[in-house]
Design an enzyme around this catalytic site. Structure first.
Site, PDB file in Angstrom:
ATOM      1  N   CYS A  88      42.475  35.759  36.632  1.00  0.00           N
ATOM      2  CA  CYS A  88      42.422  36.201  38.025  1.00  0.00           C
ATOM      3  C   CYS A  88      41.995  35.097  38.989  1.00  0.00           C
ATOM      4  O   CYS A  88      42.403  35.096  40.155  1.00  0.00           O
ATOM      5  CB  CYS A  88      41.520  37.423  38.179  1.00  0.00           C
ATOM      6  SG  CYS A  88      39.815  37.193  37.634  1.00  0.00           S
ATOM      7  N   HIS A 163      35.972  40.074  39.091  1.00  0.00           N
ATOM      8  CA  HIS A 163      37.369  39.943  39.497  1.00  0.00           C
ATOM      9  C   HIS A 163      37.470  39.153  40.797  1.00  0.00           C
ATOM     10  O   HIS A 163      36.633  39.287  41.693  1.00  0.00           O
ATOM     11  CB  HIS A 163      37.972  41.336  39.672  1.00  0.00           C
ATOM     12  CG  HIS A 163      39.437  41.339  39.968  1.00  0.00           C
ATOM     13  ND1 HIS A 163      40.361  40.683  39.188  1.00  0.00           N
ATOM     14  CD2 HIS A 163      40.147  41.931  40.964  1.00  0.00           C
ATOM     15  CE1 HIS A 163      41.567  40.869  39.693  1.00  0.00           C
ATOM     16  NE2 HIS A 163      41.466  41.608  40.769  1.00  0.00           N
TER      17      HIS A 163
END
Length: 321
Positions: A88, A163
């Site tokens: 990510c 994230h």
């Protein structure tokens, strides 16, 4: 998302400006990433020109969809889905770079962006994470651990997942590009005057942070910006050539600060690239044989607590375990 169980070859990445800036250098992009400790106007103005904000947050599963903004299935820009764990960070960078007009980049990145042009987000994500050279660049500052606890019968602990997403301006609107969401998220238009898109981004990010418990430090913010070093060097040379030493003095301080920052990044990245497990093992054995291991452990705990306290006072995320 970054988790603790993955075998696809993509490794965890630190939320560190030195790591991101080294990745950008590998991609041949004349940009850097800086820490952003505040969203106040002064802090944002000091980093201009600023292209995007990279937001790291602790992933919290919720039963209801509290998403702000609206999905834009017709988003015409660059958007790729995250199809493997731990990618990510690089994906957030590419989702930002792919939407910066006339951006200079290295040949490999240019070819990758051109090849994925027109693809749907899922296919684009598959192509990106299948690129060996990109995965190697991503992993270059995240060496695998040489310590394995497999076979020891120890209870498995579930680590928190974090994230990365990116916020950026595109065609007069603020967009959030999250590789785990089906579409780009549009957070509305912004006023071109004043702070522009950053004013809208501040509102959106602060509202998002407000959904966490008061005092939570489960997030960090990075700014994707133009590299100021070439401009500082050019302005300084011009002032010195004109004999304007008084005006040049301020730029000398800025230049020293930027140079010092890059030296620190280079040093820290050199440590990341080297596997120190063998050295640490030898030191621990020596301390144990000398009967000094316990006292060293207690001293290390005290230093760690002090570092965590300092990090919390700066609003940084740091694990005390």
């Amino acid at each position: 998302m970054s988790g603790d169980d993955d075998s696809n070859g993509w490794q965890l990445t630190e939320s560190d400006p030195g790591v991101f800036s080294e990745l950008l250098k590998t991609l041949g992009v004349p940009l850097i990433v800086d820490d952003l400790y505040s969203l106040d106007s002064e802090s944002l103005a000091s980093l201009q020109p600023l292209h995007a904000l990279i937001f790291l947050f602790k992933w919290v599963s919720t039963s209801s969809d509290s998403m702000s903004g609206n999905y834009d299935p017709e988003f015409p820009g660059f958007f790729a889905h995250q199809v493997v764990n731990n990618a990510c960070a690089t994906l957030a960078v590419l989702n930002a770079l792919g939407n910066i007009p006339a951006l200079k980049s290295g040949s490999q990145l240019t070819q990758l962006l051109e090849f994925t042009n027109g693809m749907d987000p899922q296919t684009r994500g598959l192509v990106i994470t299948s690129s060996d050279w990109l995965r190697e660049a991503h992993n270059s500052l995240s060496p695998p651990s040489a310590i394995s606890l497999d076979g020891l019968g120890l209870p498995k602990q579930t680590e928190d997942a974090y994230h990365f997403v990116v916020y950026l301006p595109f065609m007069g609107s603020l967009y959030e590009l999250d590789g785990l969401k089906p579409h780009a998220v549009r957070h509305g238009s912004y006023n071109e005057t004043g702070e522009g898109w950053l004013s809208r981004a501040r509102e959106v990010i602060e509202n998002r942070i407000a959904t966490y418990p008061p005092g939570a430090l489960d997030f960090s913010l990075l700014a994707l910006r133009e590299d100021p070093l070439p401009l500082i060097q050019a302005e300084l040379a011009e002032l010195q050539a004109a004999g304007k030493q008084a005006e040049a003095a301020g730029l000398v301080v800025k230049l020293e600060s930027e140079t010092s920052k890059r030296n620190r990044w280079n040093f820290e990245n050199s440590l990341r690239r080297h596997n120190h497990v063998g050295l640490v093992h030898s030191l621990l054995v020596s301390l144990a044989k000398a009967g000094k291991l316990e006292s060293a452990k207690e001293r290390a705990k005290g230093i760690m607590k002090e570092r965590v306290s300092k990090a919390k006072s700066k609003g940084e995320v740091m694990d005390e375990s």
